[in-house]
Design an enzyme around this catalytic site. Structure first.
Site, mmCIF file in Angstrom:
data_model
loop_
_atom_site.group_PDB
_atom_site.id
_atom_site.type_symbol
_atom_site.label_atom_id
_atom_site.label_comp_id
_atom_site.label_asym_id
_atom_site.label_seq_id
_atom_site.Cartn_x
_atom_site.Cartn_y
_atom_site.Cartn_z
ATOM 1 N N HIS A 134 0.869 -1.180 0.000
ATOM 2 C CA HIS A 134 0.000 0.000 0.000
ATOM 3 C C HIS A 134 0.905 1.230 0.000
ATOM 4 C CE1 HIS A 134 -2.872 2.896 1.771
ATOM 5 N NE2 HIS A 134 -3.838 2.035 1.544
ATOM 6 N N ASP A 211 2.970 -3.904 8.151
ATOM 7 C CA ASP A 211 1.729 -3.179 7.905
ATOM 8 C C ASP A 211 0.595 -4.195 8.047
ATOM 9 O OD1 ASP A 211 -0.527 -2.048 6.875
ATOM 10 O OD2 ASP A 211 0.363 -1.428 4.977
ATOM 11 N N GLN A 214 -4.581 -4.771 7.032
ATOM 12 C CA GLN A 214 -5.534 -5.637 6.342
ATOM 13 C C GLN A 214 -5.651 -7.021 6.998
ATOM 14 O OE1 GLN A 214 -8.322 -5.021 4.220
ATOM 15 N NE2 GLN A 214 -6.761 -3.574 3.584
ATOM 16 N N LYS A 237 -10.774 -0.402 10.043
ATOM 17 C CA LYS A 237 -10.888 -1.591 9.193
ATOM 18 C C LYS A 237 -11.290 -2.818 10.000
ATOM 19 C CE LYS A 237 -8.096 0.102 5.523
ATOM 20 N NZ LYS A 237 -6.885 0.062 4.722
ATOM 21 N N CYS A 375 -4.628 2.191 -3.875
ATOM 22 C CA CYS A 375 -3.427 2.722 -3.197
ATOM 23 C C CYS A 375 -2.230 1.794 -3.398
ATOM 24 C CB CYS A 375 -3.663 2.943 -1.707
ATOM 25 S SG CYS A 375 -4.883 4.187 -1.349
HETATM 26 C C1 LIG Z 1 -5.911 0.778 4.655
HETATM 27 C C2 LIG Z 1 -4.520 0.352 4.582
HETATM 28 C C3 LIG Z 1 -3.483 1.173 5.035
HETATM 29 C C4 LIG Z 1 -3.725 2.576 5.531
HETATM 30 O O1 LIG Z 1 -4.579 2.590 6.603
HETATM 31 P P1 LIG Z 1 -5.142 3.978 7.163
HETATM 32 O O2 LIG Z 1 -6.257 3.562 8.020
HETATM 33 O O3 LIG Z 1 -5.577 4.772 5.968
HETATM 34 O O4 LIG Z 1 -4.059 4.620 7.894
HETATM 35 C C5 LIG Z 1 -2.206 0.708 4.959
HETATM 36 N N1 LIG Z 1 -1.935 -0.507 4.486
HETATM 37 C C6 LIG Z 1 -2.900 -1.347 4.060
HETATM 38 C C7 LIG Z 1 -2.527 -2.705 3.572
HETATM 39 C C8 LIG Z 1 -4.217 -0.944 4.087
HETATM 40 O O5 LIG Z 1 -5.161 -1.765 3.650
#
Ligand SMILES: *Cc1c(COP(=O)(O)O)cnc(C)c1O
Length: 417
Positions: A134, A211, A214, A237, A375
């Site tokens: 992302h 990260d 997800q 999320k 993204c």
């Molecule tokens: C949504 C997402 C982000 C960013 O999350 P925010 O809530 O916008 O800070 C980063 N990495 C992944 C894989 C995502 O799905």
């Protein structure tokens, strides 16, 4: 009245109908049709218990934390810190002080890039990411590298949307000082083999930032088993409110890191000559935090744990398999991302139909999907496509909704194919 937070009472088998009933937004209609919400990878809906928590806090509990001697402030502080304990338990963090509140996964990664990055990444060094990251897990590293005279390199991804493992191993030898890797790809659903990647990075003393934005809504996360150095996620999320997230960091990493933002709460003593800093986690939480959303986020964590992440993962796997089968029966549908280990995401193209056009027709049928690059522009470029249609599932989605998606895609073909 709908049950609120009564998931714990749901016995044995996972029943999405009972879960759905806890989410008021899922009852609404769009264009006179029942809403089929398949944009969970962008953000999930909120159960009533989370919404109620916000209202309760602002109706009767609000006060600033860590400041007052008065009852309301002490209660708010206790609730805020109790929420941190729940978050720490959720991730199996070794202590509460290893859990920092942020605005979301993006802010968590930026915090690591700003406060930890310069300690570790210097002139000529490499920050290793993957080709499926992302933008939130690419751009902060580019900013760091620009400041330090270092560079970002990307692990190539195969046609199935999986990390090419030999390439990862080869790249590790190239002055890599930091590995920043997604747990689950938001664009493809690929689950990366983190356990092995982290072990191999650590053998070379390379710290690992995950990260986890997800992964958190879909599977059990154990930061100690993973042994990652940092793990970032977003509340919105995982059925919690927007504007709050968590950054887990190994305590020894936090100890070495300088402060991030300056202000109240993060200090111990301030004079014009010299300021000394508070202990982690407070050292990294300057100013009045997002108290209400933290408390509601804790409610979302209770909700997830009440159902059980293993049960959620099992249900969603069946749902994803079923939806995949239904889509693949439609002529000219091509999946983008066919990894063996996948979570919750179906990214696809319908012949030559532009994803935006497909998404617009699906929307009119009441089906909310995402279209575009998600993204992850470098990844789309890797596949030579401008974007995809992405249906992303959550625990409240049903097999009927997978059928509705397939029927919608058939309709798109009739209209534009
Ligand atoms: C949504 C997402 C982000 C960013 O999350 P925010 O809530 O916008 O800070 C980063 N990495 C992944 C894989 C995502 O799905």
């Amino acid at each position: 009245m709908h049950a609120t937070g009564a998931i714990q009472d749901i016995p044995g088998k996972f029943d999405p109908a009972q879960v759905r009933d806890l989410f008021p937004t899922l009852r609404r209609e769009v264009y006179g049709k029942p809403l089929v919400y398949l944009d969970n990878a962008a953000s999930s809906q909120k159960p009533q218990a989370v919404i109620d928590r916000l209202i309760r806090y602002y109706s009767s509990e609000h006060s600033n934390v860590h400041r007052g001697v008065h009852l309301l402030s002490r209660e708010a502080t206790d609730a805020y810190e109790a929420a941190r304990k729940r978050a720490a338990d959720f991730l199996n963090a070794p202590s509460e002080s290893a859990v920092l509140y942020t605005r979301g996964a993006t802010e968590g990664i930026n915090l690591v890039a700003s406060s930890f990055g310069p300690l570790h990444v210097g002139q000529g060094d490499v920050v290793l990411v993957s080709h499926m990251e992302h933008h939130s897990n690419i751009v902060p590293w580019q900013m760091l590298c620009e400041a330090q005279g270092a560079r970002v390199r990307a692990i190539p991804v195969s046609d199935t949307g999986e990390i090419i493992y030999e390439e990862f191993e080869r790249l590790l030898g190239e002055r890599v000082r930091l590995l920043a890797i997604g747990h689950v790809s938001n664009a493809l659903g690929t689950i990366n083999p983190l356990q092995n990647m982290i072990r191999q990075a650590h053998e070379l003393d390379i710290p690992v930032v995950v990260d986890g934005a997800q992964a958190a809504p879909h599977m059990k996360i154990d930061v100690q088993a993973l042994d990652c150095d940092f793990y970032a996620l977003s509340s919105h999320k995982m059925f919690g409110p927007t504007g709050v997230g968590i950054l887990y960091a190994k305590p020894e990493r936090l100890k070495a890191m300088g402060p991030w933002q300056g202000g109240g709460d993060m200090i111990e003593t301030v004079t014009f000559e010299q300021t000394t800093y508070n202990e982690p986690p407070h050292k990294f939480e300057a100013g009045t935090p997002n108290i209400a959303d933290v408390l509601a986020f804790a409610e979302a964590i209770d909700f997830l744990e009440g159902i059980g992440q293993d049960r959620i993962a099992a249900y969603e796997r069946d749902l994803l398999d079923y939806a995949t089968e239904q889509l693949l029966q439609i002529e000219s549908v091509r999946l983008v991302g066919t990894a063996t280990e996948k979570a919750s995401v179906l990214s696809f193209l319908i012949g030559d139909i532009h994803p935006y056009d497909a998404g617009t027709i699906l929307d009119r049928l009441g089906i909310a999907v995402r279209t575009g690059h998600h993204c992850a522009q470098p990844l789309m470029r890797r596949f030579g496509i401008p974007g995809t249609v992405r249906a992303s599932f959550a625990l409240y989605n049903t097999f009927d909704e997978a059928d509705a998606l397939a029927a919608g895609v058939r309709r798109v073909r009739e209209m534009l194919g």
